[in-house]
Design an enzyme around this catalytic site. Structure first.
Site, mmCIF file in Angstrom:
data_model
loop_
_atom_site.group_PDB
_atom_site.id
_atom_site.type_symbol
_atom_site.label_atom_id
_atom_site.label_comp_id
_atom_site.label_asym_id
_atom_site.label_seq_id
_atom_site.Cartn_x
_atom_site.Cartn_y
_atom_site.Cartn_z
ATOM 1 N N ASN A 1 -1.165 12.868 -4.405
ATOM 2 C CA ASN A 1 -2.162 13.099 -5.661
ATOM 3 C C ASN A 1 -2.665 14.474 -5.306
ATOM 4 O OD1 ASN A 1 -3.218 11.811 -7.867
ATOM 5 N ND2 ASN A 1 -4.809 10.740 -6.540
ATOM 6 N N ASP B 1 0.992 -1.283 0.106
ATOM 7 C CA ASP B 1 -0.149 -0.145 0.101
ATOM 8 C C ASP B 1 0.715 1.188 0.008
ATOM 9 O OD1 ASP B 1 -2.983 0.850 0.375
ATOM 10 O OD2 ASP B 1 -1.969 2.148 1.876
ATOM 11 N N ASP C 1 -1.038 9.152 -10.881
ATOM 12 C CA ASP C 1 -0.948 7.747 -11.850
ATOM 13 C C ASP C 1 0.343 7.462 -12.012
ATOM 14 O OD1 ASP C 1 -3.591 8.159 -12.154
ATOM 15 O OD2 ASP C 1 -3.671 9.112 -14.209
ATOM 16 N N HIS D 1 -3.181 14.600 -10.332
ATOM 17 C CA HIS D 1 -3.660 13.171 -10.783
ATOM 18 C C HIS D 1 -2.417 12.636 -11.494
ATOM 19 C CE1 HIS D 1 -7.243 13.156 -8.504
ATOM 20 N NE2 HIS D 1 -7.601 14.492 -8.897
ATOM 21 N N ASP E 1 -4.600 2.464 -4.389
ATOM 22 C CA ASP E 1 -3.079 2.203 -4.388
ATOM 23 C C ASP E 1 -2.673 1.165 -3.358
ATOM 24 O OD1 ASP E 1 -4.307 3.164 -1.684
ATOM 25 O OD2 ASP E 1 -2.456 4.326 -1.188
#
Length: 183
Positions: free
Chosen positions: A71, A63, A80, A76, A106
């Protein structure tokens, strides 16, 4: 070929095209479109097969720590990029002796045939390398939880995932960048 034979082949051609489309759609549904890793369904089938064949297998949950902050702060596209890079690092680490997947958000998962301490250290080191994105070096901390199948009373994937999940949250709770082994 006469007209009657040609007319008989048209439906067969249609079914062949339809079958090819459906096969591609099923394959796509078993892959995460962003990372290319297996989705939960695709990974589960492979993981169960590997566990049956290799009693020394281990299941890992990964994680990303502070992903929402990354983010929100960097956008974003950076989020990504972090997901794609984590997937690439996990896929590379698994190599031919395991398989990786993305459960969603995630959270990533892997199963390997055998896990030595040095392997886990290599994974942790790889995951914690900074992400170079848009001219910046962004931290990419991750928590890893591990469950060795041989240490379970019954070698079930669901139990291994639960134990790896508990180990991952224990690692997060300690605020450590690294891994934790459970069971």
């Amino acid at each position: 070929m006469d007209l009657q034979t040609a007319a008989g082949l048209v439906p067969l051609l249609g079914w062949a095209v339809h079958g090819g489309i459906m096969t591609r759609r099923l394959a796509t549904a078993r892959r995460d479109p962003l990372t290319g890793l297996h989705t939960r369904a695709g990974w589960t089938a492979r993981a169960e097969h590997l566990i049956r064949r290799h009693p020394t297998a281990a299941v890992l949950l990964v994680d990303l720590d502070h992903f929402k902050a990354l983010n929100d702060t960097h956008g974003h596209a950076a989020g990504d990029a972090a997901l794609v890079e984590t997937a690439n690092r996990l896929r590379t680490w698994c190599g031919h002796k395991g398989t990786a997947g993305r459960l969603g958000g995630d959270e990533f998962v892997a199963v390997v045939q055998e896990l030595a301490a040095v392997d886990l250290d290599a994974l942790t080191a790889a995951l914690h390398q900074p992400l170079h994105h848009a001219g910046m070096s962004l931290p990419l901390p991750a928590s890893v939880g591990v469950c060795r199948i041989a240490e379970l009373p019954v070698p079930l994937l669901t139990d291994a995932l639960a134990a790896a999940d508990a180990a991952m949250y224990a690692a997060k709770g300690r605020g450590r960048r690294g891994s934790n082994t459970s069971r």
